[in-house]
Design a protein around this motif. Structure first.
Motif, PDB file in Angstrom:
ATOM      1  N   SER A  32      14.315 -16.480 -42.955  1.00  0.00           N
ATOM      2  CA  SER A  32      14.306 -16.109 -45.002  1.00  0.00           C
ATOM      3  C   SER A  32      13.004 -16.086 -45.325  1.00  0.00           C
ATOM      4  N   LYS A  79       8.246  -5.427 -53.350  1.00  0.00           N
ATOM      5  CA  LYS A  79       8.776  -5.499 -52.388  1.00  0.00           C
ATOM      6  C   LYS A  79       8.867  -4.428 -51.615  1.00  0.00           C
ATOM      7  N   LYS A  86       8.146  -5.127 -47.270  1.00  0.00           N
ATOM      8  CA  LYS A  86       9.458  -4.335 -46.144  1.00  0.00           C
ATOM      9  C   LYS A  86       8.487  -4.281 -45.341  1.00  0.00           C
ATOM     10  N   VAL A 128      15.379  -6.395 -39.335  1.00  0.00           N
ATOM     11  CA  VAL A 128      15.415  -6.457 -40.604  1.00  0.00           C
ATOM     12  C   VAL A 128      16.931  -6.822 -42.447  1.00  0.00           C
ATOM     13  N   TYR A 173      17.845  -7.054 -46.435  1.00  0.00           N
ATOM     14  CA  TYR A 173      18.038  -7.125 -48.024  1.00  0.00           C
ATOM     15  C   TYR A 173      18.632  -7.974 -48.512  1.00  0.00           C
ATOM     16  N   TYR A 190      14.286 -11.464 -48.328  1.00  0.00           N
ATOM     17  CA  TYR A 190      15.012 -10.331 -46.878  1.00  0.00           C
ATOM     18  C   TYR A 190      15.159 -11.308 -45.530  1.00  0.00           C
TER      19      TYR A 190
END
Length: 305
Positions: A59, A84, A88, A100, A102, A134
């Motif tokens: 995490s 962010k 990603k 992944v 969110y 994430y």
């Protein structure tokens, strides 16, 4: 005729040293039950590792406004949309990453309320106090450090946490308990071997007149030793049968029925009957061979043939 004589001598020996024979049976049974239990514990830990390591996530927790005021890792302020998106994108380029997901502040707040709704702290929390994150599924859970080194200290990142580390502590504890059980098993095996040797010595001494006559009439060494060896082997085999019974009853009444841990602790993937049944022949073989070998070597010293 010879087989009948050996069998009759086994019965005589077991009855003559009934108390010591009982002690041998109990000590062998308990020690081999611990041995089988430790093997099953190893299987259980390995199975749990395979099950849980496949589910653990790494995490990446992102800075919120509260963190920006109190956490040194968030001294540059709350995470921005650009940061962010960059995190990603970088995760998507990493070959160790499988998936992944969110989690927004609202989703984190909802999950917290579901898990800790009865906590006094839950009533004072608001969604804006929760952290975005994430959740990363790795192709290889051992590659956590790749993620940690890439994102720890980055602007907008409060911390990188590996759930595998929590599980490692649990499995380490289980490993220590398993080794403790093996230590007790080893001590009990030593006690059982000493009892077997002593029982054979007493039995040989009490029948020294018979064995002396047998030597005089030309009986072979193995023929003289066979009843004593088989006495120890039979006592050990009875103990091994008791050990197997403990494992079978434990699986039936503790795991599957009765206490029914498999139903009450569904998060744990318990070992099944296949693991138990594969241990039984090993325990029975050990219960037969260990006392027989101990008696054989004891007789070489205490019974001159």
């Amino acid at each position: 005729m010879r087989a009948q004589f050996v069998l009759s001598e086994i019965g005589v020996g077991l009855r003559r040293n009934l108390t010591m024979t009982f002690a041998v049976i109990v000590s062998v049974g308990l020690s081999l039950a611990l041995f089988g239990g430790s093997l099953l514990m190893s299987d259980q830990v390995n199975q749990m590792k395979g099950y849980w390591y496949d589910k653990v996530n790494v995490s990446i927790f992102l800075c919120n406004k509260s963190d920006a005021e109190s956490d040194p890792n968030c001294a540059k302020g709350a995470v921005t949309t650009e940061q962010k998106n960059q995190i990603k994108a970088d995760l998507g380029k990493m070959p160790v990453v499988d998936k992944v997901a969110y989690e927004s502040q609202d989703q984190a707040y909802k999950h917290y309320k579901e898990q800790f709704g009865d906590s006094p702290l839950a009533s004072s929390l608001t969604p804006d106090q929760m952290q975005e994150s994430y959740r990363i599924k790795l192709k290889d859970p051992e590659k956590y450090q790749v993620i940690a080194s890439a994102f720890n200290g980055r602007a907008g990142v409060q911390s990188v946490q590996d759930q595998k580390g929590i599980l490692d502590n649990l499995f380490t504890l289980l490993g220590y308990l398993n080794w403790a059980a093996r230590g007790v098993m080893f001590v009990m095996l030593v006690v059982a071997l000493l009892l077997i040797v002593n029982t054979v010595r007493v039995s040989a001494f009490s029948r020294r007149r018979e064995t002396g006559i047998m030597r005089l009439v030309g009986a072979s060494g193995f023929y003289i030793q066979a009843p004593f060896i088989m006495e120890a082997a039979v006592a050990g085999l009875i103990g091994g049968t008791i050990a197997c019974s403990f494992l079978v009853l434990g699986q039936y009444f503790v795991i599957d029925n009765g206490v029914a841990l498999s139903q009450k602790l569904q998060l744990i993937n318990f070992v099944g009957w296949d693991a138990v049944l594969t241990k039984l022949p090993l325990i029975l073989a050990a219960s037969f061979l260990m006392p027989a070998l101990a008696a054989f070597f004891a007789l070489r010293k205490y019974l001159k043939v």
